[in-house]
Design an enzyme around this catalytic site. Sequence first.
Site, PDB file in Angstrom:
ATOM      1  CD1 TRP A  30       0.172   0.626   3.578  1.00 38.62           C
ATOM      2  CD2 TRP A  30      -0.227  -1.461   3.300  1.00 38.62           C
ATOM      3  NE1 TRP A  30       0.877   0.036   4.655  1.00 38.62           N
ATOM      4  CE2 TRP A  30       0.330  -1.331   4.381  1.00 38.62           C
ATOM      5  CE3 TRP A  30      -0.649  -2.869   2.871  1.00 38.62           C
ATOM      6  CZ2 TRP A  30       0.718  -2.318   5.236  1.00 38.62           C
ATOM      7  CZ3 TRP A  30      -0.197  -3.924   3.715  1.00 38.62           C
ATOM      8  CH2 TRP A  30       0.548  -3.673   5.044  1.00 38.62           C
ATOM      9  CD  GLU A  43      -3.584   3.614   7.967  1.00 38.14           C
ATOM     10  OE1 GLU A  43      -4.033   3.418   8.918  1.00 38.14           O
ATOM     11  OE2 GLU A  43      -2.555   3.823   7.261  1.00 38.14           O
ATOM     12  CE1 TYR A 126      -2.847   5.849  13.210  1.00 37.52           C
ATOM     13  CE2 TYR A 126      -4.567   4.231  12.506  1.00 37.52           C
ATOM     14  CZ  TYR A 126      -3.054   4.694  12.430  1.00 37.52           C
ATOM     15  OH  TYR A 126      -2.366   4.204  11.895  1.00 37.52           O
ATOM     16  CG  ASP A 144      -1.176   4.381  16.003  1.00 39.68           C
ATOM     17  OD1 ASP A 144      -0.075   4.996  16.543  1.00 39.68           O
ATOM     18  OD2 ASP A 144      -0.824   3.238  15.305  1.00 39.68           O
TER      19      ASP A 144
END
Length: 356
Positions: A30, A43, A126, A144
């Site tokens: 990614w 994510e 987040y 996070d």
Amino acid sequence: MSVIENYFDFISVVRPLLTWYDQNARVLSWRENSSPYRVYLSEIMLQQTRVDAVKPFFDRFIAAIPDFKSLASCDETTLLKLWEGLGYYNRAKNLQKTARIVVEQYNGNLPSSYESLLSLPGIGEYTAGAIASIAFSQKKAAVDGNVLRVFSRLTASYADTKKKDVKNYFREKIELIIPDDRPGDFNQAVMELGATVCTPNGMPKCLLCPLSELCKSFKNGLATELPVKSTKKARRIEKKTVLVLIHNQQAAILKRPERGLLPFMYELPNFDGWLTKDSLSDLLQSFGIHFSSINQLENAKHIFSHVEWHLEGYLVHVTTPSLPEKCFWADIKSINETYPLPSAFRVYRKKLFELY
């Protein structure tokens, strides 16, 4: 207690951190192609899941479902089968809810604003910050546990990182120093540092850290004491008996309810509590199930966020096709290829495929 008791020059971390990241960033699918869809998918998969665990799932998912349009129209069983083994299965359901919103309201394009992202199912502060910064180059922090740990140690903060005001404090400080030209790289660099160097368990790799000269915890020998986190509530323990029912190269499975733990997934028949072989024999006969043998299997344990399943299992060779309500017979090969079974049943599923 204030969040930061001593002054810390936050801006000083930017240059050495990005230099380190350019030289040490892990190669991830990614990152090589950071289209909004790929960033979004990664994510969501990375929520509460380690990078190494996500990598094969991401590649398989992208190959089967390459964009929001195909995700929006994917059938439920296929979607959950692709997610099988990743856990937290509501994430998969939220993926599809978001995809349908993106297709219907945004012409198939993920919205770029932080506020719009935050309104989508399954996206919190987040994740919205990570997507906004990585996919759309916005100066939004992605805070996070990794990020809180890094900055708690850098600043030698004993403030409880589970508290909302502490998280907000660090978010505000970080957004002030995010570089205009590399917001996504900066957020990923902090997360990478927390995942590979400033690690949560055991001794962090301070001698390899590009920020050690700036770190107040390293200078004062406090790295293993920080961050401070409120004690989690103990997980509830549930005992269950799992049945591997076999009949003519078929196994019994059933679909879980749409609400609660592991929604929409399939499972092997199971009952609350641990049953003895005699009590299981009586139970099977009450369902009209006749069998030639019952053999006890190994015990297993599966941990969810708030509950632990302690499992015992039995292999039962059934001689008649009767089954408890809601159960059905499925070809063992089709269970492997079609029906999504959660990893909680991994031990017993493995036994099933050893037989055929």
